[in-house]
Design a protein around this motif. Structure first.
Motif, PDB file in Angstrom:
ATOM      1  N   LEU A 151     -10.271  17.276 -17.705  1.00 24.42           N
ATOM      2  CA  LEU A 151      -9.304  16.200 -17.782  1.00 24.42           C
ATOM      3  C   LEU A 151      -8.058  16.706 -17.063  1.00 24.42           C
ATOM      4  N   ILE A 152      -7.692  16.058 -15.975  1.00 22.22           N
ATOM      5  CA  ILE A 152      -6.516  16.451 -15.199  1.00 22.22           C
ATOM      6  C   ILE A 152      -5.339  15.610 -15.715  1.00 22.22           C
ATOM      7  N   VAL A 153      -4.294  16.283 -16.185  1.00 16.64           N
ATOM      8  CA  VAL A 153      -3.131  15.613 -16.761  1.00 16.64           C
ATOM      9  C   VAL A 153      -1.991  15.709 -15.749  1.00 16.64           C
ATOM     10  N   TYR A 154      -1.376  14.572 -15.428  1.00 20.60           N
ATOM     11  CA  TYR A 154      -0.304  14.576 -14.435  1.00 20.60           C
ATOM     12  C   TYR A 154       0.800  13.602 -14.836  1.00 20.60           C
ATOM     13  N   LEU A 155       1.926  13.668 -14.158  1.00 26.42           N
ATOM     14  CA  LEU A 155       3.076  12.806 -14.419  1.00 26.42           C
ATOM     15  C   LEU A 155       3.115  11.639 -13.429  1.00 26.42           C
ATOM     16  N   VAL A 209      -3.863  10.537 -16.800  1.00 25.67           N
ATOM     17  CA  VAL A 209      -5.001  11.458 -16.712  1.00 25.67           C
ATOM     18  C   VAL A 209      -6.070  10.916 -15.783  1.00 25.67           C
ATOM     19  N   MET A 210      -6.899  11.836 -15.313  1.00 19.37           N
ATOM     20  CA  MET A 210      -8.137  11.458 -14.638  1.00 19.37           C
ATOM     21  C   MET A 210      -9.208  12.436 -15.100  1.00 19.37           C
ATOM     22  N   GLN A 211     -10.403  11.927 -15.289  1.00 19.86           N
ATOM     23  CA  GLN A 211     -11.515  12.758 -15.738  1.00 19.86           C
ATOM     24  C   GLN A 211     -12.332  13.166 -14.521  1.00 19.86           C
ATOM     25  N   SER A 212     -12.683  14.439 -14.461  1.00 23.39           N
ATOM     26  CA  SER A 212     -13.492  14.965 -13.363  1.00 23.39           C
ATOM     27  C   SER A 212     -14.711  15.669 -13.952  1.00 23.39           C
ATOM     28  N   VAL A 257     -15.570  14.466 -28.352  1.00 26.11           N
ATOM     29  CA  VAL A 257     -14.961  13.141 -28.524  1.00 26.11           C
ATOM     30  C   VAL A 257     -13.693  13.193 -29.380  1.00 26.11           C
ATOM     31  N   SER A 258     -13.105  14.379 -29.521  1.00 24.16           N
ATOM     32  CA  SER A 258     -11.845  14.457 -30.256  1.00 24.16           C
ATOM     33  C   SER A 258     -10.958  15.528 -29.645  1.00 24.16           C
ATOM     34  N   GLY A 259      -9.675  15.360 -29.830  1.00 28.23           N
ATOM     35  CA  GLY A 259      -8.694  16.323 -29.336  1.00 28.23           C
ATOM     36  C   GLY A 259      -7.376  15.631 -29.078  1.00 28.23           C
ATOM     37  N   ALA A 260      -6.306  16.408 -29.067  1.00 28.69           N
ATOM     38  CA  ALA A 260      -4.968  15.869 -28.787  1.00 28.69           C
ATOM     39  C   ALA A 260      -4.129  16.957 -28.141  1.00 28.69           C
ATOM     40  N   TRP A 261      -3.336  16.596 -27.146  1.00 24.23           N
ATOM     41  CA  TRP A 261      -2.483  17.520 -26.417  1.00 24.23           C
ATOM     42  C   TRP A 261      -1.144  16.831 -26.168  1.00 24.23           C
ATOM     43  N   SER A 262      -0.064  17.602 -26.206  1.00 26.54           N
ATOM     44  CA  SER A 262       1.255  17.022 -25.912  1.00 26.54           C
ATOM     45  C   SER A 262       1.977  17.887 -24.891  1.00 26.54           C
ATOM     46  N   TYR A 263       2.907  17.278 -24.191  1.00 25.40           N
ATOM     47  CA  TYR A 263       3.607  17.935 -23.081  1.00 25.40           C
ATOM     48  C   TYR A 263       5.091  17.586 -23.134  1.00 25.40           C
ATOM     49  N   ASN A 273       0.859  -1.180   0.000  1.00 19.92           N
ATOM     50  CA  ASN A 273       0.000   0.000   0.000  1.00 19.92           C
ATOM     51  C   ASN A 273       0.899   1.234   0.000  1.00 19.92           C
ATOM     52  N   THR A 274       0.796   2.055  -1.028  1.00 22.97           N
ATOM     53  CA  THR A 274       1.657   3.235  -1.117  1.00 22.97           C
ATOM     54  C   THR A 274       1.091   4.431  -0.373  1.00 22.97           C
ATOM     55  N   GLY A 275      -0.139   4.342   0.091  1.00 19.54           N
ATOM     56  CA  GLY A 275      -0.746   5.478   0.794  1.00 19.54           C
ATOM     57  C   GLY A 275      -0.974   6.638  -0.150  1.00 19.54           C
ATOM     58  N   LEU A 276      -0.904   7.841   0.370  1.00 23.55           N
ATOM     59  CA  LEU A 276      -1.066   9.021  -0.467  1.00 23.55           C
ATOM     60  C   LEU A 276       0.182   9.214  -1.309  1.00 23.55           C
ATOM     61  N   VAL A 277      -0.021   9.445  -2.581  1.00 26.83           N
ATOM     62  CA  VAL A 277       1.096   9.619  -3.504  1.00 26.83           C
ATOM     63  C   VAL A 277       1.043  11.034  -4.068  1.00 26.83           C
ATOM     64  N   ARG A 278       2.151  11.757  -3.943  1.00 28.57           N
ATOM     65  CA  ARG A 278       2.218  13.089  -4.520  1.00 28.57           C
ATOM     66  C   ARG A 278       2.305  12.973  -6.030  1.00 28.57           C
ATOM     67  N   ILE A 279       1.603  13.868  -6.730  1.00 23.77           N
ATOM     68  CA  ILE A 279       1.663  13.874  -8.188  1.00 23.77           C
ATOM     69  C   ILE A 279       1.991  15.277  -8.671  1.00 23.77           C
ATOM     70  N   LEU A 280       2.565  15.364  -9.853  1.00 24.22           N
ATOM     71  CA  LEU A 280       2.883  16.635 -10.472  1.00 24.22           C
ATOM     72  C   LEU A 280       1.867  16.880 -11.583  1.00 24.22           C
ATOM     73  N   ILE A 281       1.005  17.867 -11.382  1.00 27.02           N
ATOM     74  CA  ILE A 281      -0.026  18.200 -12.362  1.00 27.02           C
ATOM     75  C   ILE A 281       0.608  18.971 -13.516  1.00 27.02           C
ATOM     76  N   LEU A 282       0.388  18.491 -14.733  1.00 24.43           N
ATOM     77  CA  LEU A 282       0.877  19.187 -15.923  1.00 24.43           C
ATOM     78  C   LEU A 282      -0.126  20.229 -16.397  1.00 24.43           C
ATOM     79  N   GLY A 283      -1.401  19.949 -16.187  1.00 24.35           N
ATOM     80  CA  GLY A 283      -2.413  20.899 -16.626  1.00 24.35           C
ATOM     81  C   GLY A 283      -3.794  20.301 -16.536  1.00 24.35           C
ATOM     82  N   SER A 284      -4.772  21.117 -16.861  1.00 18.69           N
ATOM     83  CA  SER A 284      -6.155  20.657 -16.906  1.00 18.69           C
ATOM     84  C   SER A 284      -6.746  21.074 -18.249  1.00 18.69           C
ATOM     85  N   ILE A 285      -7.594  20.239 -18.791  1.00 19.39           N
ATOM     86  CA  ILE A 285      -8.201  20.467 -20.097  1.00 19.39           C
ATOM     87  C   ILE A 285      -9.711  20.458 -19.910  1.00 19.39           C
ATOM     88  N   TYR A 286     -10.366  21.543 -20.328  1.00 17.14           N
ATOM     89  CA  TYR A 286     -11.828  21.590 -20.262  1.00 17.14           C
ATOM     90  C   TYR A 286     -12.392  20.740 -21.400  1.00 17.14           C
TER      91      TYR A 286
END
Length: 104
Positions: free
Chosen positions: A97-101, A52-55, A36-42, A17-30
């Motif tokens: 769409l929350i984008v993280y590393l 990613v995670m969808q909220s 149903v289409s789109g592309a983003w690069s970092y 169990n890793t518990g809470l894991v810190r993440i580095l957010i790259l950005g958020s996409i509305y």
């Protein structure tokens, strides 16, 4: 003092169990309703990849459309999922769409 929380173990009995894991957010996409289409690069440092995670927006209207979210080491893309309900597909409701590393 008592320990509280949840612990899990591997088949060999090692705690995993890793518990809470810190993440580095790259950005958020509305994402608009029915999008149903789109592309983003970092720019991604060596040893990491994009995740990613969808909220959804609270109270947003539901959508009958579905989107497939695909990640690569350095990017994210959306495509039409049609009637696909497999892993990586979501309702195409309004949200973010929350984008993280994550480490590879």
């Amino acid at each position: 003092m008592a320990n509280f929380g949840i612990q899990t173990w591997s088949a060999s009995g090692t705690p995993n169990n890793t518990g809470l894991v810190r993440i580095l957010i790259l950005g958020s996409i509305y994402l608009s309703k029915d999008q149903v289409s789109g592309a983003w690069s970092y720019a991604v440092p060596s040893g990491y990849k994009v995740a990613v995670m969808q909220s959804p927006v609270m109270g947003a209207a539901l959508s009958s459309a579905r989107r497939k979210i695909t990640t690569t080491t350095t990017g994210v893309s959306l495509s039409n999922a049609g009637s696909d309900y497999s892993t990586g597909t979501f309702t195409a409701a309004e949200g973010w769409l929350i984008v993280y590393l994550v480490k590879q």
